[in-house]
Write a protein that holds these residues in place. Structure first.
Motif, PDB file in Angstrom:
ATOM      1  N   PHE A 156      11.324  -6.905   1.623  1.00 49.66           N
ATOM      2  CA  PHE A 156      10.684  -5.586   1.585  1.00 49.66           C
ATOM      3  C   PHE A 156      11.182  -4.793   0.380  1.00 49.66           C
ATOM      4  N   GLN A 157      12.485  -4.830   0.134  1.00 53.18           N
ATOM      5  CA  GLN A 157      13.058  -4.095  -0.998  1.00 53.18           C
ATOM      6  C   GLN A 157      12.524  -4.601  -2.330  1.00 53.18           C
ATOM      7  N   LYS A 158      12.305  -5.907  -2.419  1.00 54.75           N
ATOM      8  CA  LYS A 158      11.802  -6.490  -3.672  1.00 54.75           C
ATOM      9  C   LYS A 158      10.350  -6.097  -3.926  1.00 54.75           C
ATOM     10  N   GLY A 159       9.674  -5.608  -2.883  1.00 56.77           N
ATOM     11  CA  GLY A 159       8.287  -5.197  -3.043  1.00 56.77           C
ATOM     12  C   GLY A 159       7.299  -6.309  -2.773  1.00 56.77           C
ATOM     13  N   ASP A 160       7.763  -7.424  -2.188  1.00 58.30           N
ATOM     14  CA  ASP A 160       6.846  -8.519  -1.860  1.00 58.30           C
ATOM     15  C   ASP A 160       5.769  -8.038  -0.886  1.00 58.30           C
ATOM     16  N   VAL A 161       6.187  -7.208   0.056  1.00 61.53           N
ATOM     17  CA  VAL A 161       5.269  -6.607   1.032  1.00 61.53           C
ATOM     18  C   VAL A 161       5.627  -5.135   1.133  1.00 61.53           C
ATOM     19  N   SER A 162       4.615  -4.260   1.181  1.00 60.21           N
ATOM     20  CA  SER A 162       4.891  -2.824   1.092  1.00 60.21           C
ATOM     21  C   SER A 162       4.856  -2.095   2.432  1.00 60.21           C
ATOM     22  N   VAL A 163       4.600  -2.830   3.523  1.00 60.10           N
ATOM     23  CA  VAL A 163       4.560  -2.195   4.851  1.00 60.10           C
ATOM     24  C   VAL A 163       5.590  -2.871   5.749  1.00 60.10           C
ATOM     25  N   LEU A 164       6.480  -2.076   6.347  1.00 65.58           N
ATOM     26  CA  LEU A 164       7.494  -2.595   7.258  1.00 65.58           C
ATOM     27  C   LEU A 164       7.366  -1.886   8.606  1.00 65.58           C
ATOM     28  N   VAL A 165       7.107  -2.673   9.653  1.00 63.03           N
ATOM     29  CA  VAL A 165       7.054  -2.146  11.022  1.00 63.03           C
ATOM     30  C   VAL A 165       8.419  -2.403  11.647  1.00 63.03           C
ATOM     31  N   CYS A 166       9.068  -1.364  12.164  1.00 60.49           N
ATOM     32  CA  CYS A 166      10.472  -1.521  12.529  1.00 60.49           C
ATOM     33  C   CYS A 166      10.885  -0.601  13.678  1.00 60.49           C
ATOM     34  N   THR A 167      12.061  -0.893  14.224  1.00 62.33           N
ATOM     35  CA  THR A 167      12.708   0.005  15.176  1.00 62.33           C
ATOM     36  C   THR A 167      13.707   0.857  14.400  1.00 62.33           C
ATOM     37  N   ASP A 168      14.508   1.650  15.118  1.00 61.24           N
ATOM     38  CA  ASP A 168      15.502   2.501  14.459  1.00 61.24           C
ATOM     39  C   ASP A 168      16.580   1.710  13.736  1.00 61.24           C
ATOM     40  N   LEU A 169      16.556   0.405  13.905  1.00 55.37           N
ATOM     41  CA  LEU A 169      17.459  -0.469  13.155  1.00 55.37           C
ATOM     42  C   LEU A 169      17.332  -0.215  11.651  1.00 55.37           C
ATOM     43  N   ALA A 170      16.133   0.153  11.205  1.00 57.53           N
ATOM     44  CA  ALA A 170      15.882   0.359   9.772  1.00 57.53           C
ATOM     45  C   ALA A 170      16.091   1.805   9.336  1.00 57.53           C
ATOM     46  N   SER A 171      16.513   2.676  10.269  1.00 62.41           N
ATOM     47  CA  SER A 171      16.614   4.092   9.921  1.00 62.41           C
ATOM     48  C   SER A 171      17.973   4.466   9.342  1.00 62.41           C
ATOM     49  N   ARG A 172      18.925   3.528   9.353  1.00 63.44           N
ATOM     50  CA  ARG A 172      20.285   3.857   8.922  1.00 63.44           C
ATOM     51  C   ARG A 172      20.816   2.837   7.917  1.00 63.44           C
ATOM     52  N   GLY A 173      21.478   3.356   6.911  1.00 65.26           N
ATOM     53  CA  GLY A 173      22.262   2.512   6.018  1.00 65.26           C
ATOM     54  C   GLY A 173      21.487   1.591   5.102  1.00 65.26           C
ATOM     55  N   LEU A 174      20.172   1.707   5.073  1.00 64.82           N
ATOM     56  CA  LEU A 174      19.377   0.826   4.212  1.00 64.82           C
ATOM     57  C   LEU A 174      18.804   1.634   3.059  1.00 64.82           C
ATOM     58  N   ASP A 175      18.887   1.086   1.850  1.00 64.88           N
ATOM     59  CA  ASP A 175      18.365   1.776   0.680  1.00 64.88           C
ATOM     60  C   ASP A 175      16.852   1.595   0.621  1.00 64.88           C
ATOM     61  N   THR A 176      16.139   2.702   0.730  1.00 71.16           N
ATOM     62  CA  THR A 176      14.676   2.617   0.800  1.00 71.16           C
ATOM     63  C   THR A 176      14.031   3.525  -0.251  1.00 71.16           C
ATOM     64  N   SER A 177      14.525   3.461  -1.482  1.00 69.73           N
ATOM     65  CA  SER A 177      14.023   4.366  -2.521  1.00 69.73           C
ATOM     66  C   SER A 177      12.566   4.104  -2.892  1.00 69.73           C
ATOM     67  N   SER A 178      12.033   2.934  -2.504  1.00 67.97           N
ATOM     68  CA  SER A 178      10.624   2.648  -2.806  1.00 67.97           C
ATOM     69  C   SER A 178       9.673   3.224  -1.755  1.00 67.97           C
ATOM     70  N   VAL A 179      10.216   3.680  -0.628  1.00 68.53           N
ATOM     71  CA  VAL A 179       9.380   4.174   0.468  1.00 68.53           C
ATOM     72  C   VAL A 179       8.880   5.583   0.163  1.00 68.53           C
ATOM     73  N   GLN A 180       7.560   5.776   0.295  1.00 70.59           N
ATOM     74  CA  GLN A 180       6.965   7.103   0.077  1.00 70.59           C
ATOM     75  C   GLN A 180       6.318   7.661   1.337  1.00 70.59           C
ATOM     76  N   LEU A 181       6.234   6.834   2.386  1.00 68.12           N
ATOM     77  CA  LEU A 181       5.651   7.329   3.637  1.00 68.12           C
ATOM     78  C   LEU A 181       6.387   6.733   4.824  1.00 68.12           C
ATOM     79  N   VAL A 182       6.835   7.616   5.722  1.00 69.49           N
ATOM     80  CA  VAL A 182       7.391   7.200   7.008  1.00 69.49           C
ATOM     81  C   VAL A 182       6.413   7.632   8.084  1.00 69.49           C
ATOM     82  N   VAL A 183       6.021   6.691   8.940  1.00 74.37           N
ATOM     83  CA  VAL A 183       5.147   7.011  10.065  1.00 74.37           C
ATOM     84  C   VAL A 183       5.919   6.808  11.360  1.00 74.37           C
ATOM     85  N   ASN A 184       6.054   7.863  12.138  1.00 74.90           N
ATOM     86  CA  ASN A 184       6.652   7.736  13.461  1.00 74.90           C
ATOM     87  C   ASN A 184       5.528   7.408  14.435  1.00 74.90           C
TER      88      ASN A 184
END
Length: 252
Positions: A156-184
């Protein structure tokens, strides 16, 4: 010793293990370490975007918290002012069509998207739906092995795929500078969780400030929304952030 994501470590599922580890480390001034009284003490660094009051009480059992040097930003517990927060009130059955429309209308240059769900089962179910609609995505949830999760996020970070469906596991400690939209897709259980999710956009190194879109379907979510909107409007910290992260009671 670095205690990262300190509020999560105070969660009841981790607290006992944390205390056991602290008890085996030579933290307290004057306490003899494994190699004797002259051994150097362990330096403790506690890091987090949210800090519960109970953390000091736990550390005080093992060391002198009065000797800690506190470094804090003025924006602690505050929503990033440059990130748009949008709340969409809808019925549960309307969440999926709303999400699909969001994804299909998104420009190709719109950056990456994080879609948060409250359970692994919802992540998997939503993934199957996105597959049906030919929307390329990755899934990240706690039932996967650590190695699998690391590989998925690296992709996901490399940009191979631009959509990540996730739990709160991805809400902490991960560098997500490429993300421009968070959908709850599922509204978070606590204000702490909301703050961590919202912190995935507008980060240092991001090309755009980004936005957070939250689907609000339950009456118990509305109280949290009001608190978030008030804090955002008044530029104040979110309330109750000093408490240990526990889900609010839900109605039927």
């Amino acid at each position: 010793m670095v205690l990262d994501e300190a509020d999560s470590l105070m969660d009841e599922s981790f607290a006992e293990l944390l205390e056991e580890i602290l008890a085996h480390a030579p933290l307290a001034a004057g306490a003899p370490g494994p190699a004797g009284p002259d051994e150097e003490r362990t330096q403790v660094v506690v890091v987090g975007a949210t800090f519960p009051a109970g953390l000091s009480e736990t550390l005080a059992k093992f060391t002198d918290v009065g000797q800690f040097v506190t470094l804090s930003t003025q924006s602690l517990h505050r929503l990033p002012p440059h990130v748009q927060q949008k709340f969409v009130r809808l019925k549960g059955r309307d969440k999926l069509p709303e999400l699909l429309q969001l994804l299909k209308e998104r420009p190709s240059s719109g950056g990456a998207v994080l879609i948060f769900c409250n359970s692994a089962s919802t992540v998997n179910w939503l993934g199957y739906i996105l597959d049906d609609h030919k929307i390329k995505h990755l899934r990240l949830q706690g039932q996967m092995s650590a190695a699998a999760r690391a590989g998925i996020f690296a992709s996901f970070q490399k940009g191979d795929v631009s959509v990540l469906v996730c739990t709160d596991l991805a809400s902490r400690g991960l560098d997500t500078s490429s993300v421009q939209l968070v959908v709850n897709y599922d509204f978070p259980d606590t204000l702490q969780d909301y703050l961590h999710r919202a912190g995935r956009v507008g980060r240092v190194g991001s090309k755009a400030p980004g936005a957070v879109v939250s689907f609000v379907t339950h009456r118990w979510d509305v109280d949290l929304v009001r608190k978030i909107e008030t804090a955002a409007r008044k530029r104040t910290g979110l309330p109750g952030m000093d408490s240990v992260n526990k889900p609010s009671p839900k109605g039927g």
